[in-house]
Design an enzyme around this catalytic site. Sequence first.
Site, PDB file in Angstrom:
ATOM      1  N   CYS A  53      55.382  19.086  36.108  1.00 39.67           N
ATOM      2  CA  CYS A  53      55.241  19.303  34.663  1.00 39.67           C
ATOM      3  C   CYS A  53      55.964  18.240  33.850  1.00 39.67           C
ATOM      4  O   CYS A  53      56.012  18.318  32.624  1.00 39.67           O
ATOM      5  CB  CYS A  53      55.734  20.694  34.270  1.00 39.67           C
ATOM      6  SG  CYS A  53      57.489  20.962  34.579  1.00 39.67           S
ATOM      7  N   GLU A  86      64.482  19.889  39.427  1.00 39.15           N
ATOM      8  CA  GLU A  86      64.779  18.723  38.604  1.00 39.15           C
ATOM      9  C   GLU A  86      66.156  18.139  38.896  1.00 39.15           C
ATOM     10  O   GLU A  86      66.607  17.219  38.215  1.00 39.15           O
ATOM     11  CB  GLU A  86      64.654  19.082  37.118  1.00 39.15           C
ATOM     12  CG  GLU A  86      65.379  20.340  36.724  1.00 39.15           C
ATOM     13  CD  GLU A  86      64.995  20.827  35.331  1.00 39.15           C
ATOM     14  OE1 GLU A  86      64.500  20.009  34.530  1.00 39.15           O
ATOM     15  OE2 GLU A  86      65.190  22.024  35.050  1.00 39.15           O
ATOM     16  N   HIS A 117      59.452  15.405  16.401  1.00 37.73           N
ATOM     17  CA  HIS A 117      58.399  16.135  15.700  1.00 37.73           C
ATOM     18  C   HIS A 117      57.309  15.194  15.204  1.00 37.73           C
ATOM     19  O   HIS A 117      56.120  15.514  15.244  1.00 37.73           O
ATOM     20  CB  HIS A 117      59.006  16.879  14.503  1.00 37.73           C
ATOM     21  CG  HIS A 117      59.516  18.236  14.850  1.00 37.73           C
ATOM     22  ND1 HIS A 117      60.341  18.944  14.039  1.00 37.73           N
ATOM     23  CD2 HIS A 117      59.300  19.019  15.933  1.00 37.73           C
ATOM     24  CE1 HIS A 117      60.622  20.111  14.594  1.00 37.73           C
ATOM     25  NE2 HIS A 117      60.005  20.175  15.742  1.00 37.73           N
ATOM     26  N   ASP A 120      64.006  14.822  34.337  1.00 37.10           N
ATOM     27  CA  ASP A 120      65.413  14.949  34.724  1.00 37.10           C
ATOM     28  C   ASP A 120      65.634  14.550  36.176  1.00 37.10           C
ATOM     29  O   ASP A 120      66.690  14.016  36.521  1.00 37.10           O
ATOM     30  CB  ASP A 120      65.902  16.384  34.500  1.00 37.10           C
ATOM     31  CG  ASP A 120      66.427  16.598  33.083  1.00 37.10           C
ATOM     32  OD1 ASP A 120      66.811  15.596  32.442  1.00 37.10           O
ATOM     33  OD2 ASP A 120      66.446  17.746  32.618  1.00 37.10           O
TER      34      ASP A 120
END
Length: 584
Positions: free
Chosen positions: A515, A444, A202, A468
């Site tokens: 992405c 992925e 965060h 990944d």
Amino acid sequence: MAAPSPASKVSFSIHGVGVSSGIAIGHAHLVSHALLEVVHFQVPKALIADEIIRFDKAVKTVKHDLETVRRLLPEKAPPELSAFISTHLMILQDHALSETPKQMIKAEGCNAEWALKQQMEDLVAQFEKFEDEYLRERKQDVIQVVERIIKVLLGHPSQVPLRSQESAIILVAHDLSPADAIQFKQHQFAAFITDVGGATSHTAILARSLNIPSIVALQRARTLVRDGELIIVDGNQGVVIVNPDKDTLAEYKLRQEQWEIEQQKLKRLKLTKAVTLDGTNIELHANIEVPEDVSHAKAAGATGIGLYRTEFLFMNRREMPGEEEQFQAYRSVAEAMKDLPVTIRTLDLGADKEMNPDTARTCTNPALGLRAIRLCLSEPAIFLTQLRAILRASHYGKIKILIPMLSSITELRQTLVLIERAKQSLDAEKSHYDKDIQVGGMIEIPAAALCAEAFARELDFLSIGTNDLIQYSLAIDRTDDTVSHLYNPLHPAVLQLVEMTIRAGNKLGKPVSVCGEMAGEAKLARLLLGFGLRQFSMHPSQILTVKREILQSDLPLITPVARKILGTQDIDRVEPLLQKLNLQ
């Protein structure tokens, strides 16, 4: 500010992970790390009740502080700041933190700080079992909330003291919570660096949204840096230089000026279409975590949302979000983007049935366990609730569904059956939705890349999750410091899997996007273009730098060099060829 001793004038550098670009030059201000100061002692039985009252008062004080910070947020503050504070308030009020430590104080006769720290360590251990990197980083939210409570228990001030020339101060901390960072930003500090954290924490997200140069994962910065020392924070390279010599300081002042000039130039590209020199249109989409991120995507000129990670709705809570709550979140994004596409990825959680730490499943190897679509298929009720919410929201915008971590056609067909079931239930209720909604799949897993053509036949589009894909292809846990240096997007095997997927989609006329982090690396833009990629999706802050590369690219010139790189088996030759490609 206290002057450093002569012995501290030795110049040295520390390397970490740059999470927000830019260069800051200023003096270090060390932020206390309360967790390191916690000691264990026995509380007399006669004082146990008073110790519990002391704990309750600390929790109430932190709650009041957080609510005050949220109430005083400036109007122009990024919307997700309020969401971060709400998450911390939710953690603070959770029984695991507000009640369990009191039970430990009663049972063990220990001090409040120790009981809270022990409970925090148990919760963190449970979060570390999550395979998903984003969710695993949420343990930092728990740690940050506990840190705030312990600071109150220890009598530490809740804010950084006011100083003169704040713009020349760089905060050095073991960790910083988003609420802390908000307060620091109000004081206009130059930058911050921390010992811990990751690119998806965060605090990192906050740093990027506020444009504060910052570096995390420096390991021992707070131990090595002394209060008041002059330091340089190079967020571009992930380097901190302590006590720079005269020449280094002059060089970085020049770099800082050049960086600021470049950022101003980049802003001029916002309304410019991403078109190569030979006239090929390229789509630049944004990755978002929360609905409020849409404002950043639009500010960067994104032509769509290429990846909406819905995990944010499910984390840090003991009950699943209902259909209506999900529907409102998805609808808000669709409406905000108007007629631009919004690709919503279905739940991509790790091996945790109910997102409840008390009932979390134990998995020997979470990376290869029950996660993402595997978890959704094993919990059809949860999956159907999300699918209904997404479908309902599709009535309000151009929404697409993205399925994560597919590994077989059988798995895909089971997913499509559930999507049809969700549609039928909405038809029975006469609910409106896009009956032609597109469904895509994340590539992925190497097995999926090798079968990309088969997936392309059954899906409307493909999206390559390079994070990944690299991890699984190279058998490297990118969160493990001992092997993370082997994590290499330019490995020949990785490049072949990426190109193979793009080629399969192009052959069948199905759109393909990237992405993962590769999409946001400007130096890889021409390589991916040469592979045939025409749609990128990345963090909003990366869009303009990638767009600049695209505007300077000529496909007839770069494609032959990209093909040469693809045919290279020697990993040591890839980087030199990439440099040649980027000079085309």
